[in-house]
Design a protein around this motif. Sequence first.
Motif, PDB file in Angstrom:
ATOM      1  N   MET A   1       0.850  -1.189   0.000  1.00 57.01           N
ATOM      2  CA  MET A   1       0.000   0.000   0.000  1.00 57.01           C
ATOM      3  C   MET A   1       0.892   1.248   0.000  1.00 57.01           C
ATOM      4  SD  MET A   1      -1.237   0.792   3.892  1.00 57.01           S
ATOM      5  CE  MET A   1      -0.054   1.456   5.068  1.00 57.01           C
ATOM      6  N   ARG A   2       0.287   2.389  -0.317  1.00 60.43           N
ATOM      7  CA  ARG A   2       1.002   3.660  -0.279  1.00 60.43           C
ATOM      8  C   ARG A   2       0.742   4.381   1.043  1.00 60.43           C
ATOM      9  NH1 ARG A   2      -1.259   7.099  -4.616  1.00 60.43           N
ATOM     10  NH2 ARG A   2      -3.148   5.946  -4.054  1.00 60.43           N
ATOM     11  N   ALA A   3       1.768   5.066   1.531  1.00 63.80           N
ATOM     12  CA  ALA A   3       1.643   5.820   2.773  1.00 63.80           C
ATOM     13  C   ALA A   3       2.567   7.030   2.722  1.00 63.80           C
ATOM     14  CB  ALA A   3       2.000   4.950   3.977  1.00 63.80           C
ATOM     15  N   VAL A   4       2.185   8.087   3.424  1.00 62.30           N
ATOM     16  CA  VAL A   4       2.996   9.301   3.505  1.00 62.30           C
ATOM     17  C   VAL A   4       3.889   9.221   4.735  1.00 62.30           C
ATOM     18  CG1 VAL A   4       2.984  11.805   3.682  1.00 62.30           C
ATOM     19  CG2 VAL A   4       1.207  10.655   2.359  1.00 62.30           C
ATOM     20  N   ILE A   5       5.185   9.428   4.525  1.00 63.16           N
ATOM     21  CA  ILE A   5       6.144   9.396   5.627  1.00 63.16           C
ATOM     22  C   ILE A   5       7.149  10.521   5.455  1.00 63.16           C
ATOM     23  CG2 ILE A   5       5.962   6.881   5.872  1.00 63.16           C
ATOM     24  CD1 ILE A   5       8.849   6.830   4.560  1.00 63.16           C
ATOM     25  N   VAL A   6       7.948  10.757   6.499  1.00 58.11           N
ATOM     26  CA  VAL A   6       9.155  11.575   6.399  1.00 58.11           C
ATOM     27  C   VAL A   6      10.302  10.805   7.023  1.00 58.11           C
ATOM     28  CG1 VAL A   6       7.985  13.808   6.339  1.00 58.11           C
ATOM     29  CG2 VAL A   6       8.638  12.827   8.538  1.00 58.11           C
ATOM     30  N   ARG A   7      11.473  10.925   6.421  1.00 57.57           N
ATOM     31  CA  ARG A   7      12.700  10.354   6.995  1.00 57.57           C
ATOM     32  C   ARG A   7      13.635  11.446   7.500  1.00 57.57           C
ATOM     33  NH1 ARG A   7      12.567   5.024   4.172  1.00 57.57           N
ATOM     34  NH2 ARG A   7      11.558   5.380   2.162  1.00 57.57           N
ATOM     35  N   SER A   8      13.390  12.673   7.090  1.00 59.91           N
ATOM     36  CA  SER A   8      14.174  13.822   7.556  1.00 59.91           C
ATOM     37  C   SER A   8      13.240  15.017   7.601  1.00 59.91           C
ATOM     38  CB  SER A   8      15.355  14.097   6.630  1.00 59.91           C
ATOM     39  OG  SER A   8      14.905  14.387   5.308  1.00 59.91           O
ATOM     40  N   PHE A   9      13.607  16.032   8.355  1.00 61.99           N
ATOM     41  CA  PHE A   9      12.749  17.195   8.529  1.00 61.99           C
ATOM     42  C   PHE A   9      13.114  18.286   7.522  1.00 61.99           C
ATOM     43  CE2 PHE A   9      12.880  15.581  13.073  1.00 61.99           C
ATOM     44  CZ  PHE A   9      11.662  14.920  12.964  1.00 61.99           C
ATOM     45  N   GLY A  11      11.142  21.183   4.408  1.00 61.73           N
ATOM     46  CA  GLY A  11       9.968  21.686   3.711  1.00 61.73           C
ATOM     47  C   GLY A  11       9.128  20.564   3.140  1.00 61.73           C
ATOM     48  N   PRO A  12       8.077  20.907   2.396  1.00 59.17           N
ATOM     49  CA  PRO A  12       7.190  19.887   1.825  1.00 59.17           C
ATOM     50  C   PRO A  12       7.913  18.857   0.967  1.00 59.17           C
ATOM     51  CG  PRO A  12       6.164  22.046   1.679  1.00 59.17           C
ATOM     52  CD  PRO A  12       7.564  22.274   2.160  1.00 59.17           C
ATOM     53  N   GLU A  13       9.099  19.218   0.458  1.00 60.09           N
ATOM     54  CA  GLU A  13       9.832  18.282  -0.404  1.00 60.09           C
ATOM     55  C   GLU A  13      10.310  17.037   0.338  1.00 60.09           C
ATOM     56  OE1 GLU A  13      12.775  20.968   1.532  1.00 60.09           O
ATOM     57  OE2 GLU A  13      10.887  21.299   0.441  1.00 60.09           O
ATOM     58  N   VAL A  14      10.335  17.052   1.678  1.00 62.89           N
ATOM     59  CA  VAL A  14      10.787  15.857   2.409  1.00 62.89           C
ATOM     60  C   VAL A  14       9.679  14.813   2.547  1.00 62.89           C
ATOM     61  CG1 VAL A  14      12.460  17.245   3.701  1.00 62.89           C
ATOM     62  CG2 VAL A  14      10.241  16.697   4.747  1.00 62.89           C
ATOM     63  N   LEU A  15       8.454  15.180   2.215  1.00 66.50           N
ATOM     64  CA  LEU A  15       7.352  14.223   2.277  1.00 66.50           C
ATOM     65  C   LEU A  15       7.515  13.168   1.193  1.00 66.50           C
ATOM     66  CD1 LEU A  15       4.552  16.871   2.713  1.00 66.50           C
ATOM     67  CD2 LEU A  15       5.077  15.116   4.414  1.00 66.50           C
ATOM     68  N   GLU A  16       7.359  11.910   1.565  1.00 63.85           N
ATOM     69  CA  GLU A  16       7.475  10.807   0.619  1.00 63.85           C
ATOM     70  C   GLU A  16       6.191   9.984   0.625  1.00 63.85           C
ATOM     71  OE1 GLU A  16      11.139   8.455   0.760  1.00 63.85           O
ATOM     72  OE2 GLU A  16      11.819   9.795   2.376  1.00 63.85           O
ATOM     73  N   VAL A  17       5.780   9.551  -0.555  1.00 64.31           N
ATOM     74  CA  VAL A  17       4.701   8.571  -0.670  1.00 64.31           C
ATOM     75  C   VAL A  17       5.369   7.260  -1.065  1.00 64.31           C
ATOM     76  CG1 VAL A  17       2.548   7.939  -1.809  1.00 64.31           C
ATOM     77  CG2 VAL A  17       3.060  10.350  -1.361  1.00 64.31           C
ATOM     78  N   VAL A  18       5.375   6.302  -0.124  1.00 67.40           N
ATOM     79  CA  VAL A  18       6.156   5.078  -0.303  1.00 67.40           C
ATOM     80  C   VAL A  18       5.244   3.848  -0.280  1.00 67.40           C
ATOM     81  CG1 VAL A  18       8.216   6.091   0.736  1.00 67.40           C
ATOM     82  CG2 VAL A  18       6.579   4.880   2.188  1.00 67.40           C
TER      83      VAL A  18
END
Length: 306
Positions: A1-9, A11-18
């Motif tokens: 499934m897809r989920a929104v995560i962050v691995r580092s802090f 701006g919005p560019e750090v948001l990942e859909v994995v």
Amino acid sequence: MRAVIVRSFGGPEVLEVVEVPVPEPGSGQVRIRVAAAAVNPVDVQTRSGALTAGGLLPARQVIGIGWDVAGTVDALGPRTTGFRRGDAVLGLSDRLALPLKAQAEYVVLDADAVAAVPAGSDLVAAATLPLGGLTAAQALDIAAAGPGDTLLVTGAAGAVGGYTVQLAAAAGVRVVAVADVGDEELVRDLGAEFFVPRTADLPAAVRGLVPGGVHTAVDAASVGMLALDAVRGGGALVSVRGNAPTPLRGIRVRNVWIRADGPRLAELAAAGLRPRVADVLPLDKVAEAHHTLAAGGLRGRLVLVP
């Protein structure tokens, strides 16, 4: 499934859909197939690192994003009662340090954080209720304003403020709403008896309407001491954003720290509150949603749909 995560802090560019495995519900839990997940300011604070800098969110390699969810029950864990597969529900993911949260295709929540959605409800609209509605309800519990009392609500046109106005007015509390001039019609329609533009001298304007000051205040806009100065001595002020002012003049000052509450959420879902959806975006546009939220001026919540 897809989920929104962050691995580092950042701006919005750090948001990942994995892509991640579909989570399994444990004892007393339900798995929800997500129909909609709202975007809240706390998501921005999580992504930017502000919560970690403030000591509220321990550092983690992976942090999930999203608090509000609406969808259908997909699976039940052992010893889970009160729900069946296919039930339409809404819920709140109120723990910060989780690798998966509500902005995903599936989310697992404790059953006591979930409530049934009334038949025929729009799940996109329902997804805007949990965090804002429960914050408003729990803030009003702390404020303890009764019928005929006066209540100041700052940020009255926002999500938390708007729900606060509606719930207070329904309980017979006389609401003084603070918002932009262009929002006067909206907040009066929500139930406010009095209106103060947010550009006004707040204490003077409020005391001009309510001699001696209001009995209580819910400070959803984080104006702090200005709101406190509009409260009469011995009254109460509840801060929504965790930065309560110094309790001068015997005023009882508290922060509201939101907690999931399925039974209370069920009451709110059935109360006929007016939800407001600013826009609906696909899950993979989550960074765009954060940019839009940061730009300000929204009336209602942005909602992501998987």
